[in-house]
Design a protein around this motif. Structure first.
Motif, PDB file in Angstrom:
ATOM      1  N   ASN A  77      64.473  18.590 113.393  1.00 20.13           N
ATOM      2  CA  ASN A  77      64.234  19.920 112.832  1.00 20.13           C
ATOM      3  C   ASN A  77      63.098  20.669 113.511  1.00 20.13           C
ATOM      4  O   ASN A  77      62.661  21.712 113.031  1.00 20.13           O
ATOM      5  N   GLY A  78      62.613  20.129 114.660  1.00 24.80           N
ATOM      6  CA  GLY A  78      61.684  20.920 115.460  1.00 24.80           C
ATOM      7  C   GLY A  78      60.277  20.405 115.608  1.00 24.80           C
ATOM      8  O   GLY A  78      59.384  21.147 116.012  1.00 24.80           O
ATOM      9  N   ALA A  79      60.015  19.130 115.264  1.00 23.77           N
ATOM     10  CA  ALA A  79      58.655  18.580 115.325  1.00 23.77           C
ATOM     11  C   ALA A  79      58.014  18.802 116.697  1.00 23.77           C
ATOM     12  O   ALA A  79      58.702  18.817 117.718  1.00 23.77           O
ATOM     13  N   PRO A  80      56.708  18.994 116.704  1.00 20.31           N
ATOM     14  CA  PRO A  80      55.787  18.936 115.556  1.00 20.31           C
ATOM     15  C   PRO A  80      55.586  20.273 114.856  1.00 20.31           C
ATOM     16  O   PRO A  80      54.969  20.310 113.798  1.00 20.31           O
ATOM     17  N   LEU A  81      56.129  21.352 115.430  1.00 17.09           N
ATOM     18  CA  LEU A  81      55.836  22.685 114.894  1.00 17.09           C
ATOM     19  C   LEU A  81      56.983  23.621 115.224  1.00 17.09           C
ATOM     20  O   LEU A  81      57.502  23.626 116.342  1.00 17.09           O
ATOM     21  N   ARG A  82      57.378  24.403 114.234  1.00 18.51           N
ATOM     22  CA  ARG A  82      58.436  25.392 114.445  1.00 18.51           C
ATOM     23  C   ARG A  82      58.086  26.694 113.744  1.00 18.51           C
ATOM     24  O   ARG A  82      57.276  26.723 112.809  1.00 18.51           O
ATOM     25  N   LEU A  83      58.716  27.739 114.179  1.00 19.31           N
ATOM     26  CA  LEU A  83      58.524  29.047 113.572  1.00 19.31           C
ATOM     27  C   LEU A  83      59.439  29.210 112.373  1.00 19.31           C
ATOM     28  O   LEU A  83      60.602  28.807 112.403  1.00 19.31           O
ATOM     29  N   ARG A  84      58.903  29.807 111.307  1.00 20.29           N
ATOM     30  CA  ARG A  84      59.728  30.273 110.203  1.00 20.29           C
ATOM     31  C   ARG A  84      59.441  31.761 110.017  1.00 20.29           C
ATOM     32  O   ARG A  84      58.338  32.158 109.658  1.00 20.29           O
ATOM     33  N   VAL A  85      60.437  32.572 110.302  1.00 17.94           N
ATOM     34  CA  VAL A  85      60.342  34.018 110.104  1.00 17.94           C
ATOM     35  C   VAL A  85      61.490  34.364 109.160  1.00 17.94           C
ATOM     36  O   VAL A  85      62.612  34.614 109.588  1.00 17.94           O
ATOM     37  N   GLU A  86      61.203  34.306 107.868  1.00 16.62           N
ATOM     38  CA  GLU A  86      62.233  34.158 106.845  1.00 16.62           C
ATOM     39  C   GLU A  86      63.175  35.340 106.672  1.00 16.62           C
ATOM     40  O   GLU A  86      64.219  35.200 106.060  1.00 16.62           O
ATOM     41  N   ARG A  87      62.833  36.471 107.213  1.00 13.85           N
ATOM     42  CA  ARG A  87      63.706  37.633 107.035  1.00 13.85           C
ATOM     43  C   ARG A  87      64.667  37.815 108.202  1.00 13.85           C
ATOM     44  O   ARG A  87      65.312  38.856 108.319  1.00 13.85           O
ATOM     45  N   GLN A  88      64.788  36.776 109.049  1.00 13.37           N
ATOM     46  CA  GLN A  88      65.721  36.864 110.171  1.00 13.37           C
ATOM     47  C   GLN A  88      66.608  35.618 110.229  1.00 13.37           C
ATOM     48  O   GLN A  88      66.315  34.587 109.608  1.00 13.37           O
ATOM     49  N   LEU A  89      67.694  35.713 111.000  1.00 10.95           N
ATOM     50  CA  LEU A  89      68.663  34.630 111.110  1.00 10.95           C
ATOM     51  C   LEU A  89      68.076  33.414 111.817  1.00 10.95           C
ATOM     52  O   LEU A  89      67.033  33.480 112.481  1.00 10.95           O
ATOM     53  N   GLY A  90      68.807  32.316 111.720  1.00  9.34           N
ATOM     54  CA  GLY A  90      68.318  31.024 112.165  1.00  9.34           C
ATOM     55  C   GLY A  90      67.925  30.922 113.620  1.00  9.34           C
ATOM     56  O   GLY A  90      66.994  30.171 113.952  1.00  9.34           O
ATOM     57  N   TYR A  91      68.610  31.636 114.521  1.00  5.80           N
ATOM     58  CA  TYR A  91      68.280  31.459 115.929  1.00  5.80           C
ATOM     59  C   TYR A  91      66.908  32.021 116.287  1.00  5.80           C
ATOM     60  O   TYR A  91      66.361  31.715 117.343  1.00  5.80           O
ATOM     61  N   LYS A  92      66.320  32.794 115.387  1.00  6.34           N
ATOM     62  CA  LYS A  92      64.958  33.280 115.612  1.00  6.34           C
ATOM     63  C   LYS A  92      63.907  32.221 115.251  1.00  6.34           C
ATOM     64  O   LYS A  92      62.747  32.355 115.636  1.00  6.34           O
ATOM     65  N   GLN A  93      64.309  31.172 114.528  1.00  2.82           N
ATOM     66  CA  GLN A  93      63.359  30.178 114.033  1.00  2.82           C
ATOM     67  C   GLN A  93      63.106  29.116 115.112  1.00  2.82           C
ATOM     68  O   GLN A  93      63.568  27.977 115.015  1.00  2.82           O
TER      69      GLN A  93
END
Length: 254
Positions: free
Chosen positions: A202-218
């Motif tokens: 799921n992206g360890a150790p760090l990933r972006l969460r930008v909750e108002r956009q679709l998954g490929y932005k994360q």
């Protein structure tokens, strides 16, 4: 009536064929993609006019959590540097932050965890049509920006990732957001998923969460964060791997 319906079906089918062929030819021109790009900008402006910068994505309760938060795209980057960091449980990993900032810095995972954090339970919506609800904990991106002090000319935050998208190890994944989304309270750099350290898948150790956009932005597997005044000279110039290679929209607001 049967003959009429048959005629109409054939007419619509022919029109659709012409339209598809015409779109292919239009895409090969220099002006038609610019028209589509203008439409995307207008769509983004309307979206932001209707949903102001501080509007929040829906948050849920622990009772709503998905039984399993699936991995999508890369599940384990084929990258020697990343694999060496993972082998040491990311104890030697750090996030480089540079570009148009007054104070370029590197942040270890321990340093990020020591900063003020935020936990949110939100729904991840993938462009492929699936969704999952997860509990994310991390540092608000605004905290990182406060530490590095963006220049007044900075307009975008670009996220460079460890996962190569081609079999030969080239084309590392990347994404970008504007400063409005960068300062949004729900935009976080997540290090935990469902109260446990972020799994590699799921992206360890760090990933972006930008909750108002679709998954490929994360963007997952973050290695570097760059502040820029333009996206034109970064990789393909459209702000993200899928935007460059497959024509995805840069602004994927939901």
């Amino acid at each position: 009536m049967t003959d009429r319906r048959r005629f109409l079906r054939r007419a619509f089918g022919a029109a659709a064929t012409l339209l598809v062929g015409g779109c292919d030819r239009l895409n090969e021109t220099s002006w038609f993609p610019k028209v589509l790009g203008t439409g995307e900008v207008l769509s983004r402006q309307v979206h932001k006019a209707l949903l102001p910068r501080k509007s929040m994505a829906q948050e849920f309760t622990e009772a709503d959590l998905s039984p399993h938060f699936r991995s999508n795209g890369t599940a384990n980057p084929d990258n020697e540097v990343y694999q060496a960091l993972a082998a040491k449980n990311f104890s030697e990993w750090s996030l480089q932050v540079d570009g148009l900032v007054e104070r370029p810095r590197r942040f270890s995972l321990a340093q990020l965890r020591a900063l003020p954090g935020r936990t949110q339970i939100t729904r991840h919506d993938c462009v492929e049509g699936w969704s999952a609800i997860g509990k994310w904990s991390g540092v608000p991106l605004a905290e990182i920006l406060a530490a590095v002090r963006p220049a007044a000319t900075a307009k975008y935050v670009v996220f460079h990732c460890a996962d190569p998208m081609e079999s030969d190890g080239s084309s590392p994944y990347y994404e970008s957001i504007d400063m409005d989304d960068a300062y949004h309270p729900q935009t976080i750099l997540a290090y935990d998923l469902n109260d446990s350290p972020l799994p590699v898948a799921n992206g360890a150790p760090l990933r972006l969460r930008v909750e108002r956009q679709l998954g490929y932005k994360q963007a997952k597997y973050l290695m570097r964060m760059e502040l820029a005044d333009s996206l034109e000279n970064i990789y393909g110039g459209k702000g993200g791997y899928w935007e460059d290679s497959n024509g995805y929209q840069w602004y994927a607001g939901i």
